[in-house]
Design a protein around this motif. Structure first.
Motif, PDB file in Angstrom:
ATOM      1  N   MET A   1      46.719  43.076  33.984  1.00  0.00           N
ATOM      2  CA  MET A   1      45.640  42.827  34.947  1.00  0.00           C
ATOM      3  C   MET A   1      44.487  43.804  34.668  1.00  0.00           C
ATOM      4  O   MET A   1      44.730  45.005  34.497  1.00  0.00           O
ATOM      5  N   GLU A  90      42.601  39.927  45.328  1.00  0.00           N
ATOM      6  CA  GLU A  90      43.278  40.038  44.036  1.00  0.00           C
ATOM      7  C   GLU A  90      42.235  39.966  42.930  1.00  0.00           C
ATOM      8  O   GLU A  90      41.113  39.499  43.148  1.00  0.00           O
ATOM      9  N   ASN A  92      41.460  37.964  40.538  1.00  0.00           N
ATOM     10  CA  ASN A  92      41.527  36.614  39.971  1.00  0.00           C
ATOM     11  C   ASN A  92      40.282  36.406  39.107  1.00  0.00           C
ATOM     12  O   ASN A  92      39.195  36.120  39.612  1.00  0.00           O
ATOM     13  N   GLU A  93      40.434  36.543  37.794  1.00  0.00           N
ATOM     14  CA  GLU A  93      39.264  36.533  36.918  1.00  0.00           C
ATOM     15  C   GLU A  93      38.534  35.194  36.915  1.00  0.00           C
ATOM     16  O   GLU A  93      37.303  35.150  36.812  1.00  0.00           O
ATOM     17  N   TRP A  95      38.195  33.131  39.394  1.00  0.00           N
ATOM     18  CA  TRP A  95      37.400  33.086  40.637  1.00  0.00           C
ATOM     19  C   TRP A  95      36.213  34.044  40.534  1.00  0.00           C
ATOM     20  O   TRP A  95      35.083  33.685  40.873  1.00  0.00           O
ATOM     21  N   LYS A 121      40.149  46.464  46.861  1.00  0.00           N
ATOM     22  CA  LYS A 121      41.094  45.429  47.243  1.00  0.00           C
ATOM     23  C   LYS A 121      41.144  45.319  48.756  1.00  0.00           C
ATOM     24  O   LYS A 121      41.244  46.332  49.456  1.00  0.00           O
ATOM     25  N   ARG A 124      38.688  39.251  51.712  1.00  0.00           N
ATOM     26  CA  ARG A 124      37.471  38.915  50.973  1.00  0.00           C
ATOM     27  C   ARG A 124      36.216  39.083  51.827  1.00  0.00           C
ATOM     28  O   ARG A 124      36.057  38.437  52.859  1.00  0.00           O
TER      29      ARG A 124
END
Length: 318
Positions: A1, A90, A92-93, A95, A121, A124
């Motif tokens: 990650m 997270e 999430n590349e 996104w 983190k 959102r």
């Protein structure tokens, strides 16, 4: 990650146009234009409050910056620099890449350098701080409205609220209104060109974020004036509305439109109308500013009778 810093380098480090030093140090360095004052604003978008969980990330990226650009437009300022702070659940590349594409599409559209920010983190949410320039003493304020001034609004407020009501199942929109209203909600168009052109023409201005009546109320309070408004401009033709007053409520109190409400002397009406024509942007005259109880606002129906408006806009804590 990928690490936090790898994500920033990969998706948010871009070239700069108006910046001495951008992303990469503990702070950015900018050099304002000679003779200009800085206009600074910040706004936060929180999941579940300002956007739905299912919002496309590219649209969300655009809107995150656009709502801040709108604040500068309302003050007649040229956007220059922006900072982005983001909390993400997270890394999430896929996104993040789409979000960044939308964010920088808006930055490119309004010639803005993204000069820094922060990531963490968490649930959102996104917070932008934006900087713009305006010639010294020429910023549009909320406090300048004068008795006798006409009240104007750009575009067609209410479309974003109608789109949200459709997505929530509270009404049904058919084409072409559906596409038009969804675009207003998901891809608002900050009225920068209008704001710049209103310097020296408008006496006061604000953008419509919380609702036309609520935001006009801020002008009235700051200016120490009252106002009389005619019935809202109709949206008729494409909507299946749950009540006769639903569309009117969306127009008057829906918010999330990012159109500009401004005041100007009646003697300048021809110039205001010419400005709308030159920008290919509808400008509607809604009523007049008057002396009276600061903040008081009367809305009239087509027969000239006052309308009781229970809801005037959005309040985060009401």
């Amino acid at each position: 990650m990928p690490s936090e810093f790898a994500l920033i380098d990969r998706y948010f480090r871009r070239g700069s146009r108006h910046t001495v030093l951008g992303i990469g140090d503990d702070g950015a360095i900018v050099r304002p234009s000679a003779g200009c004052e800085l206009v600074i604003s910040t706004d936060m978008l929180v999941a579940g409050t300002h956007f739905l969980a299912a919002t496309e990330p590219t649209d969300l990226g655009w809107k995150t910056l656009a709502v801040n650009v709108s604040d500068l437009a309302a003050m007649g300022a040229q956007p220059r620099w922006a900072l982005l702070a983001a909390a993400l659940p997270e890394a999430n590349e896929a996104w993040i890449e789409k979000f960044a594409d939308g964010f920088f599409a808006c930055a490119d559209a309004f010639d803005i350098d993204v000069i820094g920010g922060d990531t963490t983190k968490g649930p959102r949410n996104f917070c932008v701080t934006i900087f713009g320039e305006v010639p010294a003493g020429q910023a549009l304020l909320r406090s300048g409205a004068q008795a006798g001034d006409e009240i104007w609004v750009s575009g067609m407020p209410g479309r974003a609220a109608l789109a949200l009501a459709h997505l929530q199942g509270r009404t049904a929109l058919s084409e072409p209104a559906l596409t038009d209203c969804l675009a207003a909600l998901q891809r608002p168009q900050p009225r920068v060109a209008l704001g710049l052109a209103l310097r020296g023409l408008a006496t006061a201005a604000i953008d419509v974020s919380d609702g036309l009546l609520a935001d006009l109320g801020h002008i009235l309070t700051a200016s120490g004036k009252t106002a009389v408004l005619q019935t809202a401009v109709p949206h008729s033709g494409h909507f299946i509305l749950p009540t006769p007053t639903f569309e009117r409520e969306c127009y008057l109190a829906g918010g999330d439109d990012y159109e500009l409400v401004f005041t100007a002397p009646p003697a300048l009406r021809a110039q205001v109308e010419a400005l709308g024509a030159s920008l290919v942007l509808p400008l509607h005259c809604l009523g007049n500013i008057a002396a009276g109880i600061p903040g008081q606002l009367t809305v009239l129906d087509p027969t000239g009778q006052p309308i009781d408006i229970a809801r005037r806009g959005y309040d985060h804590f009401s």
